[in-house]
Design a protein around this motif. Sequence first.
Motif, PDB file in Angstrom:
ATOM      1  N   LEU A   1       0.844  -1.188   0.000  1.00  0.00           N
ATOM      2  CA  LEU A   1       0.000   0.000   0.000  1.00  0.00           C
ATOM      3  C   LEU A   1       0.882   1.243   0.000  1.00  0.00           C
ATOM      4  O   LEU A   1       1.723   1.411   0.890  1.00  0.00           O
ATOM      5  CB  LEU A   1      -0.895   0.000   1.239  1.00  0.00           C
ATOM      6  N   PRO A   2       0.728   2.121  -0.996  1.00  0.00           N
ATOM      7  CA  PRO A   2       1.571   3.320  -1.036  1.00  0.00           C
ATOM      8  C   PRO A   2       1.310   4.232   0.157  1.00  0.00           C
ATOM      9  O   PRO A   2       0.205   4.281   0.705  1.00  0.00           O
ATOM     10  CB  PRO A   2       1.149   4.008  -2.343  1.00  0.00           C
ATOM     11  N   ASP A   3       2.324   4.966   0.567  1.00  0.00           N
ATOM     12  CA  ASP A   3       2.172   5.934   1.641  1.00  0.00           C
ATOM     13  C   ASP A   3       1.234   7.054   1.210  1.00  0.00           C
ATOM     14  O   ASP A   3       1.121   7.377   0.022  1.00  0.00           O
ATOM     15  CB  ASP A   3       3.532   6.533   2.030  1.00  0.00           C
ATOM     16  N   TYR A   4       0.589   7.670   2.167  1.00  0.00           N
ATOM     17  CA  TYR A   4      -0.321   8.781   1.928  1.00  0.00           C
ATOM     18  C   TYR A   4       0.413   9.951   1.275  1.00  0.00           C
ATOM     19  O   TYR A   4       1.475  10.377   1.740  1.00  0.00           O
ATOM     20  CB  TYR A   4      -0.944   9.207   3.256  1.00  0.00           C
ATOM     21  N   LEU A   5      -0.132  10.432   0.156  1.00  0.00           N
ATOM     22  CA  LEU A   5       0.373  11.573  -0.616  1.00  0.00           C
ATOM     23  C   LEU A   5       1.787  11.370  -1.156  1.00  0.00           C
ATOM     24  O   LEU A   5       2.477  12.342  -1.476  1.00  0.00           O
ATOM     25  CB  LEU A   5       0.306  12.874   0.202  1.00  0.00           C
ATOM     26  N   ARG A   6       2.216  10.120  -1.281  1.00  0.00           N
ATOM     27  CA  ARG A   6       3.518   9.829  -1.881  1.00  0.00           C
ATOM     28  C   ARG A   6       3.293   9.145  -3.223  1.00  0.00           C
ATOM     29  O   ARG A   6       2.784   8.027  -3.278  1.00  0.00           O
ATOM     30  CB  ARG A   6       4.358   8.923  -0.973  1.00  0.00           C
ATOM     31  N   PRO A   7       3.626   9.789  -4.350  1.00  0.00           N
ATOM     32  CA  PRO A   7       3.410   9.169  -5.659  1.00  0.00           C
ATOM     33  C   PRO A   7       4.074   7.802  -5.762  1.00  0.00           C
ATOM     34  O   PRO A   7       5.186   7.586  -5.239  1.00  0.00           O
ATOM     35  CB  PRO A   7       4.038  10.168  -6.631  1.00  0.00           C
ATOM     36  N   ALA A   8       3.387   6.881  -6.409  1.00  0.00           N
ATOM     37  CA  ALA A   8       3.898   5.525  -6.620  1.00  0.00           C
ATOM     38  C   ALA A   8       3.662   5.157  -8.079  1.00  0.00           C
ATOM     39  O   ALA A   8       2.921   5.823  -8.796  1.00  0.00           O
ATOM     40  CB  ALA A   8       3.192   4.543  -5.689  1.00  0.00           C
ATOM     41  N   THR A   9       4.314   4.086  -8.515  1.00  0.00           N
ATOM     42  CA  THR A   9       4.171   3.626  -9.895  1.00  0.00           C
ATOM     43  C   THR A   9       3.588   2.231  -9.910  1.00  0.00           C
ATOM     44  O   THR A   9       4.094   1.328  -9.236  1.00  0.00           O
ATOM     45  CB  THR A   9       5.530   3.627 -10.617  1.00  0.00           C
TER      46      THR A   9
END
Length: 424
Positions: free
Chosen positions: A43-51
């Motif tokens: 799960l990506p971190d909050y407000l951190r862009p992921a691909t």
Amino acid sequence: MTFHPRALAPLLIAAAMSLGLPTAGGQQSSVSAQFTAPVTMDLPDYLRPATDPAFGTVFTRITKPGVLGNGIACGEKYCSHRYSSAQAWNADQSLLVITNGCNGMCFFDGQTYAPLFRRNRSDQCEWHPRNADLMICVQDRKISTWAPRTNREDVLFVATNYNELRFGPSKGNPSRDGDRIAVRAIRADGAMVVFAYDLNQRRKFPDIDLAQLAGNNSACTISPLGTNILCFQDLSDGTEQRGIFAVDGTLRQRWTEHHRPGHGDLTIDEDGSEVYVGISKADPDKYQVIKRRLSDGKVTSLMKFGEAEHASLRALGRPSWAFLSYGGNPDEISANPDWAPYAREVIALRIDGSGEVRRIVQTRNAPFDYWSETHASPSPDGSQVIWSSNWGVPGGPVHEFVARLDWAEESGSKQKEIVANDPH
């Protein structure tokens, strides 16, 4: 050495990028597509862009349970946009609204997704498609425009012979120019009616008695050109039917087949026709994505049998693309090569019948309940898509995500803007 499909997908993307080849998602269009196995991702971190490792699309988680700041807080179970056919962004995409599971109408920066402010309103409000400052609101006996930033409201219409005015409910949108809406109401004599209302002219159109349609009405909405009203009817046998009226009350179409289509949205086709795009639940195109013309009911199949759940046409600047939320079990989809090869994905589908697809993101969303459904909905220009996911945990928190799309290669002749004559 044998690679598992989940491990192989990121390697293929990396190899394509190293060779200068286009990757999928917002980077590539494809007419033929193959099943892509789910790729494991934390799960990506909050407000951190992921691909997204499957398709190379950049996306951001924009909610989390608890306090977000500036008076905005999300519930523990879910925090998401309202629905697939509801526009989450305002006209210039400077604001984004979250309503499900938030402590009011929660407004975020439409580009950075930072929480900005919240408002407490009990009425039904939808963004004006052209005026970025305004929402169109309906409540009880009044129709108004409302500016969320300043909290200013201008009342346009107060009913004296009606109550329980509804914008839809839930499935209502304004016409594409923002001038007209369809309002469902209970008249003083007890009849349930729907009528068109022109916000610009402050003009109410004639009542349309919904008793002339079979079943109970669940919602009505104005068409994109503001000339027709589409109504959704629920019958006691579980059948969902549709009725199409002209704004003067003339009944133009009855679609008596079950849910043919449903869970969809309205747009203007390349020939200028108004069409409803959604998922059919009746033969001969059961569980296919179809479009149906409002003028004569003509049906065109757009995508073969599959697990599409919702269609959104909220990218008003790209009316030839439907954004589809797919559910389903990946193992079942992979075992049926004759089905549409999408499981727990968001895709964009060109509605010209070519089958052209842009694969956007894997949702990793495990089926659980209504609030955990993906409900993908694009921004007005199609550059962003908002969607929901419990990230593989049935009953776990439902987070909100936004994926970014690059439409650079669509700037040529393939992408046609529909410019219709003023129907008013």
